[in-house]
Design a protein around this motif. Structure first.
Motif, PDB file in Angstrom:
ATOM      1  N   THR A  94      12.085  -1.448   8.459  1.00  0.00           N
ATOM      2  CA  THR A  94      11.861  -1.322   9.902  1.00  0.00           C
ATOM      3  C   THR A  94      10.406  -1.060  10.271  1.00  0.00           C
ATOM      4  OG1 THR A  94      12.403   1.043   9.811  1.00  0.00           O
ATOM      5  CG2 THR A  94      14.204  -0.483  10.285  1.00  0.00           C
ATOM      6  N   LEU A  95       9.636  -0.475   9.360  1.00  0.00           N
ATOM      7  CA  LEU A  95       8.229  -0.185   9.625  1.00  0.00           C
ATOM      8  C   LEU A  95       7.367  -0.571   8.437  1.00  0.00           C
ATOM      9  CD1 LEU A  95       8.280   3.370  11.301  1.00  0.00           C
ATOM     10  CD2 LEU A  95       7.769   1.199  12.421  1.00  0.00           C
ATOM     11  N   SER A  96       6.186  -1.083   8.744  1.00  0.00           N
ATOM     12  CA  SER A  96       5.175  -1.353   7.727  1.00  0.00           C
ATOM     13  C   SER A  96       3.891  -0.659   8.140  1.00  0.00           C
ATOM     14  CB  SER A  96       4.929  -2.856   7.583  1.00  0.00           C
ATOM     15  OG  SER A  96       6.095  -3.525   7.146  1.00  0.00           O
ATOM     16  N   THR A  97       3.160  -0.168   7.160  1.00  0.00           N
ATOM     17  CA  THR A  97       1.933   0.566   7.442  1.00  0.00           C
ATOM     18  C   THR A  97       0.748  -0.109   6.773  1.00  0.00           C
ATOM     19  OG1 THR A  97       3.142   2.650   7.613  1.00  0.00           O
ATOM     20  CG2 THR A  97       0.774   2.798   7.214  1.00  0.00           C
ATOM     21  N   GLY A  98      -0.341  -0.190   7.512  1.00  0.00           N
ATOM     22  CA  GLY A  98      -1.554  -0.792   6.977  1.00  0.00           C
ATOM     23  C   GLY A  98      -2.781  -0.064   7.466  1.00  0.00           C
ATOM     24  N   GLN A  99      -3.907  -0.358   6.856  1.00  0.00           N
ATOM     25  CA  GLN A  99      -5.174   0.192   7.313  1.00  0.00           C
ATOM     26  C   GLN A  99      -6.164  -0.942   7.492  1.00  0.00           C
ATOM     27  OE1 GLN A  99      -6.459   3.067   4.442  1.00  0.00           O
ATOM     28  NE2 GLN A  99      -6.755   1.576   2.804  1.00  0.00           N
ATOM     29  N   ALA A 100      -7.150  -0.712   8.356  1.00  0.00           N
ATOM     30  CA  ALA A 100      -8.131  -1.758   8.642  1.00  0.00           C
ATOM     31  C   ALA A 100      -9.467  -1.102   8.948  1.00  0.00           C
ATOM     32  CB  ALA A 100      -7.681  -2.621   9.820  1.00  0.00           C
ATOM     33  N   SER A 101     -10.541  -1.806   8.602  1.00  0.00           N
ATOM     34  CA  SER A 101     -11.894  -1.369   8.927  1.00  0.00           C
ATOM     35  C   SER A 101     -12.646  -2.529   9.548  1.00  0.00           C
ATOM     36  CB  SER A 101     -12.642  -0.890   7.671  1.00  0.00           C
ATOM     37  OG  SER A 101     -12.091   0.299   7.155  1.00  0.00           O
ATOM     38  N   LEU A 102     -13.428  -2.216  10.581  1.00  0.00           N
ATOM     39  CA  LEU A 102     -14.315  -3.199  11.193  1.00  0.00           C
ATOM     40  C   LEU A 102     -15.732  -2.870  10.757  1.00  0.00           C
ATOM     41  CD1 LEU A 102     -14.199  -4.684  14.725  1.00  0.00           C
ATOM     42  CD2 LEU A 102     -16.363  -3.775  13.880  1.00  0.00           C
ATOM     43  N   LEU A 103     -16.454  -3.899  10.253  1.00  0.00           N
ATOM     44  CA  LEU A 103     -17.780  -3.687   9.705  1.00  0.00           C
ATOM     45  C   LEU A 103     -18.772  -4.680  10.281  1.00  0.00           C
ATOM     46  CD1 LEU A 103     -15.535  -3.802   7.008  1.00  0.00           C
ATOM     47  CD2 LEU A 103     -17.317  -2.226   6.261  1.00  0.00           C
TER      48      LEU A 103
END
Length: 284
Positions: A94-103
Protein backbone atom coordinates in the motif's frame (compact mmCIF):
# COMPACT_ATOMS: atom_id res chain seq x y z
CA UNK A 1 -2.12 38.63 -12.46
CA UNK A 2 -4.53 37.08 -14.95
CA UNK A 3 -8.00 35.93 -14.09
CA UNK A 4 -8.99 32.29 -14.54
CA UNK A 5 -8.15 31.17 -18.06
CA UNK A 6 -10.95 31.25 -20.63
CA UNK A 7 -9.49 28.15 -22.28
CA UNK A 8 -8.65 25.73 -19.50
CA UNK A 9 -5.42 23.77 -19.57
CA UNK A 10 -5.60 20.12 -18.59
CA UNK A 11 -3.45 18.01 -16.28
CA UNK A 12 -0.40 17.02 -18.32
CA UNK A 13 -0.81 19.95 -20.74
CA UNK A 14 -0.18 22.93 -18.51
CA UNK A 15 2.70 25.30 -17.90
CA UNK A 16 3.02 23.73 -14.44
CA UNK A 17 3.44 20.26 -15.96
CA UNK A 18 5.95 21.45 -18.55
CA UNK A 19 7.99 23.38 -15.99
CA UNK A 20 8.09 20.47 -13.52
CA UNK A 21 8.95 17.89 -16.20
CA UNK A 22 11.74 15.43 -15.46
CA UNK A 23 13.79 13.55 -18.07
CA UNK A 24 15.10 10.15 -17.01
CA UNK A 25 18.81 9.87 -17.81
CA UNK A 26 19.19 6.48 -16.19
CA UNK A 27 17.82 4.50 -13.23
CA UNK A 28 17.09 7.00 -10.48
CA UNK A 29 18.73 9.95 -12.29
CA UNK A 30 16.70 12.78 -13.85
CA UNK A 31 17.69 15.90 -15.72
CA UNK A 32 15.50 18.94 -14.98
CA UNK A 33 15.41 22.64 -15.75
CA UNK A 34 14.38 25.02 -12.97
CA UNK A 35 12.23 27.65 -14.67
CA UNK A 36 12.73 31.34 -13.83
CA UNK A 37 8.95 31.62 -14.20
CA UNK A 38 8.45 30.27 -10.66
CA UNK A 39 10.72 32.67 -8.81
CA UNK A 40 9.92 35.08 -5.98
CA UNK A 41 12.32 37.98 -6.51
CA UNK A 42 15.41 35.85 -7.35
CA UNK A 43 14.54 32.71 -5.36
CA UNK A 44 12.94 29.64 -6.95
CA UNK A 45 9.72 28.88 -5.06
CA UNK A 46 10.04 25.97 -2.63
CA UNK A 47 6.63 24.49 -3.46
CA UNK A 48 7.46 24.43 -7.17
CA UNK A 49 10.73 22.65 -6.41
CA UNK A 50 8.92 20.15 -4.18
CA UNK A 51 6.46 19.37 -6.98
CA UNK A 52 9.36 18.68 -9.35
CA UNK A 53 11.02 16.33 -6.86
CA UNK A 54 7.61 14.75 -6.27
CA UNK A 55 7.27 14.06 -9.99
CA UNK A 56 10.65 12.31 -10.08
CA UNK A 57 9.68 10.14 -7.10
CA UNK A 58 6.36 9.25 -8.75
CA UNK A 59 8.36 7.93 -11.70
CA UNK A 60 10.78 6.03 -9.45
CA UNK A 61 8.34 4.38 -7.05
CA UNK A 62 5.66 1.79 -7.89
CA UNK A 63 2.97 4.07 -6.42
CA UNK A 64 2.04 7.36 -8.12
CA UNK A 65 0.53 9.56 -5.39
CA UNK A 66 2.45 11.43 -2.67
CA UNK A 67 1.07 10.72 0.81
CA UNK A 68 3.75 12.43 2.90
CA UNK A 69 6.73 14.42 1.66
CA UNK A 70 9.37 15.93 3.94
CA UNK A 71 11.99 18.25 2.46
CA UNK A 72 15.03 19.98 3.90
CA UNK A 73 16.13 23.02 1.90
CA UNK A 74 19.92 23.03 2.16
CA UNK A 75 21.06 25.75 -0.25
CA UNK A 76 19.24 28.25 -2.47
CA UNK A 77 18.24 26.87 -5.89
CA UNK A 78 18.90 28.94 -9.01
CA UNK A 79 16.98 28.93 -12.31
CA UNK A 80 18.68 26.64 -14.81
CA UNK A 81 19.73 23.01 -15.18
CA UNK A 82 19.75 20.62 -12.24
CA UNK A 83 19.84 16.90 -11.53
CA UNK A 84 17.52 14.88 -9.31
CA UNK A 85 18.77 11.59 -7.89
CA UNK A 86 16.28 9.19 -6.34
CA UNK A 87 16.55 5.97 -4.33
CA UNK A 88 13.92 3.41 -3.38
CA UNK A 89 14.00 2.90 0.39
CA UNK A 90 11.17 0.39 0.67
CA UNK A 91 8.28 -0.92 -1.40
CA UNK A 92 5.11 -2.37 0.09
CA UNK A 93 1.63 -3.31 -1.00
CA UNK A 94 0.00 0.00 0.00
CA UNK A 95 2.93 2.38 0.55
CA UNK A 96 6.36 2.82 -0.98
CA UNK A 97 9.08 5.06 0.40
CA UNK A 98 11.84 6.82 -1.47
CA UNK A 99 14.34 9.61 -1.11
CA UNK A 100 15.45 12.24 -3.59
CA UNK A 101 18.04 15.00 -3.83
CA UNK A 102 18.14 17.98 -6.17
CA UNK A 103 21.64 19.11 -7.12
CA UNK A 104 23.19 21.94 -9.10
CA UNK A 105 26.75 23.08 -9.82
CA UNK A 106 28.22 26.10 -8.06
CA UNK A 107 30.43 28.77 -9.65
CA UNK A 108 33.50 26.54 -9.18
CA UNK A 109 31.83 23.61 -10.91
CA UNK A 110 31.28 21.64 -7.72
CA UNK A 111 28.11 19.64 -7.28
CA UNK A 112 25.95 21.23 -4.57
CA UNK A 113 22.90 19.62 -2.99
CA UNK A 114 19.95 22.02 -2.84
CA UNK A 115 17.15 19.91 -1.36
CA UNK A 116 16.85 16.46 0.21
CA UNK A 117 13.46 14.73 0.40
CA UNK A 118 12.09 11.62 2.10
CA UNK A 119 8.60 10.62 0.94
CA UNK A 120 5.99 7.85 1.08
CA UNK A 121 3.70 7.23 -1.90
CA UNK A 122 0.51 5.23 -2.34
CA UNK A 123 -2.76 5.19 -4.26
CA UNK A 124 -5.13 7.95 -3.15
CA UNK A 125 -7.91 6.38 -5.18
CA UNK A 126 -7.86 3.26 -2.98
CA UNK A 127 -8.50 5.07 0.31
CA UNK A 128 -11.81 4.48 2.15
CA UNK A 129 -14.44 7.23 2.15
CA UNK A 130 -14.81 7.29 5.95
CA UNK A 131 -13.94 10.77 7.33
CA UNK A 132 -14.10 11.74 11.01
CA UNK A 133 -12.86 15.26 11.57
CA UNK A 134 -13.36 18.44 13.56
CA UNK A 135 -11.61 20.49 10.86
CA UNK A 136 -13.71 23.05 9.00
CA UNK A 137 -13.08 24.89 5.72
CA UNK A 138 -11.63 28.37 6.19
CA UNK A 139 -14.11 31.24 6.11
CA UNK A 140 -12.97 33.14 3.02
CA UNK A 141 -15.19 35.69 1.24
CA UNK A 142 -16.33 34.87 -2.32
CA UNK A 143 -13.64 35.18 -4.98
CA UNK A 144 -15.08 38.45 -6.32
CA UNK A 145 -14.65 40.02 -2.87
CA UNK A 146 -10.99 39.00 -2.57
CA UNK A 147 -7.91 40.65 -4.03
CA UNK A 148 -4.89 39.60 -6.06
CA UNK A 149 -1.51 41.23 -6.79
CA UNK A 150 -3.07 43.00 -9.79
CA UNK A 151 -5.36 44.93 -7.44
CA UNK A 152 -2.52 46.53 -5.47
CA UNK A 153 -1.83 50.25 -6.06
CA UNK A 154 1.90 49.42 -6.11
CA UNK A 155 3.87 46.21 -6.73
CA UNK A 156 3.28 43.73 -3.92
CA UNK A 157 6.48 43.21 -1.86
CA UNK A 158 8.10 39.92 -2.82
CA UNK A 159 5.86 39.30 -5.83
CA UNK A 160 7.60 38.33 -9.01
CA UNK A 161 7.35 35.94 -11.95
CA UNK A 162 5.40 33.30 -10.03
CA UNK A 163 2.35 35.57 -9.64
CA UNK A 164 1.82 35.45 -13.42
CA UNK A 165 1.39 31.68 -13.17
CA UNK A 166 -1.07 31.61 -10.30
CA UNK A 167 -4.72 32.45 -9.80
CA UNK A 168 -4.50 33.95 -6.32
CA UNK A 169 -7.21 35.92 -4.54
CA UNK A 170 -6.39 36.91 -0.95
CA UNK A 171 -8.86 37.31 1.91
CA UNK A 172 -9.05 41.09 2.61
CA UNK A 173 -8.80 40.45 6.37
CA UNK A 174 -5.26 39.11 5.84
CA UNK A 175 -4.10 41.99 3.64
CA UNK A 176 -3.24 44.60 6.28
CA UNK A 177 0.45 44.26 5.42
CA UNK A 178 -0.22 45.42 1.84
CA UNK A 179 -1.74 48.64 3.22
CA UNK A 180 1.06 49.30 5.68
CA UNK A 181 -1.02 48.11 8.66
CA UNK A 182 -0.24 44.44 9.39
CA UNK A 183 -2.66 42.87 11.85
CA UNK A 184 -0.05 40.98 13.86
CA UNK A 185 -2.18 37.83 13.63
CA UNK A 186 0.15 35.72 11.47
CA UNK A 187 -2.63 34.51 9.15
CA UNK A 188 -2.95 34.27 5.38
CA UNK A 189 -5.98 32.93 3.48
CA UNK A 190 -6.68 32.80 -0.25
CA UNK A 191 -8.41 31.19 -3.17
CA UNK A 192 -5.74 29.39 -5.17
CA UNK A 193 -5.36 27.89 -8.63
CA UNK A 194 -3.12 27.91 -11.67
CA UNK A 195 -3.48 30.84 -14.06
CA UNK A 196 -4.04 28.63 -17.10
CA UNK A 197 -7.05 26.98 -15.44
CA UNK A 198 -5.48 23.55 -14.91
CA UNK A 199 -7.39 21.66 -12.20
CA UNK A 200 -5.51 20.63 -9.06
CA UNK A 201 -3.99 17.20 -8.60
CA UNK A 202 -1.80 15.68 -5.85
CA UNK A 203 1.43 17.13 -7.29
CA UNK A 204 0.05 20.66 -7.58
CA UNK A 205 -0.96 20.46 -3.89
CA UNK A 206 2.77 20.40 -3.11
CA UNK A 207 2.92 23.85 -4.73
CA UNK A 208 -0.28 25.16 -3.14
CA UNK A 209 0.97 24.86 0.46
CA UNK A 210 3.91 27.20 -0.27
CA UNK A 211 2.55 29.69 -2.81
CA UNK A 212 0.84 32.37 -0.69
CA UNK A 213 2.60 35.45 0.67
CA UNK A 214 4.33 34.53 3.94
CA UNK A 215 2.43 34.96 7.19
CA UNK A 216 5.44 36.97 8.38
CA UNK A 217 4.05 39.90 6.38
CA UNK A 218 1.04 40.08 8.72
CA UNK A 219 3.48 39.97 11.65
CA UNK A 220 5.06 43.16 10.34
CA UNK A 221 8.15 41.48 8.84
CA UNK A 222 9.00 42.16 5.21
CA UNK A 223 11.47 40.48 2.90
CA UNK A 224 12.35 36.92 1.99
CA UNK A 225 11.29 34.16 4.40
CA UNK A 226 13.39 31.14 3.30
CA UNK A 227 12.10 27.66 4.07
CA UNK A 228 14.29 25.43 6.23
CA UNK A 229 12.04 22.35 6.31
CA UNK A 230 8.63 21.57 4.80
CA UNK A 231 6.44 18.52 5.38
CA UNK A 232 3.27 17.98 3.35
CA UNK A 233 0.52 15.41 3.93
CA UNK A 234 -1.73 14.80 0.91
CA UNK A 235 -5.05 13.47 2.21
CA UNK A 236 -7.10 12.86 -0.93
CA UNK A 237 -7.27 13.62 -4.62
CA UNK A 238 -8.73 17.14 -5.03
CA UNK A 239 -11.96 17.83 -6.90
CA UNK A 240 -11.86 20.17 -9.93
CA UNK A 241 -12.09 23.88 -9.22
CA UNK A 242 -10.30 26.46 -7.10
CA UNK A 243 -8.71 25.57 -3.79
CA UNK A 244 -8.92 27.42 -0.50
CA UNK A 245 -5.64 27.74 1.39
CA UNK A 246 -5.33 28.83 5.01
CA UNK A 247 -1.93 29.38 6.66
CA UNK A 248 -1.25 30.34 10.28
CA UNK A 249 1.80 31.11 12.40
CA UNK A 250 1.52 30.90 16.18
CA UNK A 251 5.12 31.26 17.26
CA UNK A 252 8.03 33.35 16.02
CA UNK A 253 11.08 32.89 18.22
CA UNK A 254 14.82 33.13 17.72
CA UNK A 255 14.38 34.30 14.15
CA UNK A 256 12.38 31.23 13.07
CA UNK A 257 8.64 30.71 12.60
CA UNK A 258 6.35 27.84 11.71
CA UNK A 259 3.62 27.95 9.07
CA UNK A 260 0.73 25.49 9.31
CA UNK A 261 -1.27 25.20 6.09
CA UNK A 262 -4.59 23.57 5.21
CA UNK A 263 -5.80 23.15 1.62
CA UNK A 264 -9.51 22.57 0.93
CA UNK A 265 -11.04 21.66 -2.41
CA UNK A 266 -14.30 22.70 -4.07
CA UNK A 267 -16.08 19.74 -2.45
CA UNK A 268 -15.24 21.06 1.06
CA UNK A 269 -12.68 18.31 1.69
CA UNK A 270 -9.36 18.82 3.46
CA UNK A 271 -7.03 17.61 0.71
CA UNK A 272 -3.61 18.61 2.06
CA UNK A 273 -1.92 19.80 5.24
CA UNK A 274 1.60 21.03 5.83
CA UNK A 275 3.97 22.49 8.36
CA UNK A 276 7.16 24.32 7.57
CA UNK A 277 9.91 25.95 9.54
CA UNK A 278 11.17 29.18 7.99
CA UNK A 279 13.73 31.81 8.84
CA UNK A 280 12.45 35.34 9.45
CA UNK A 281 14.90 38.07 8.51
CA UNK A 282 14.43 40.40 11.48
CA UNK A 283 15.69 43.96 11.12
CA UNK A 284 15.81 47.08 13.23
Amino acid sequence: MPEAASVQATVGDSEFDRDTAVTRRGPGVYDVDLSAGWTIVSAVNGGYLLAMLGRALADTLPHADPFTVSAHYLTASQPGPAVIRTDVVRTGRTLSTGQASLLQYDDEGRETERIRVLASYGDLGSLPDDVRTTAKPPAIPPIEQCFGPEDAPAPVPGSSAITDRLFLKLDPSTLGWALGAPSGNGEMRAWFGLADGRDPDPLSLLLAVDALPPTAFELGISGWVPTVELTVHVRCRPAPGPLRVSITTRNLAGGFLEEDAEVWDSADRLVAQSRQLARARLTG
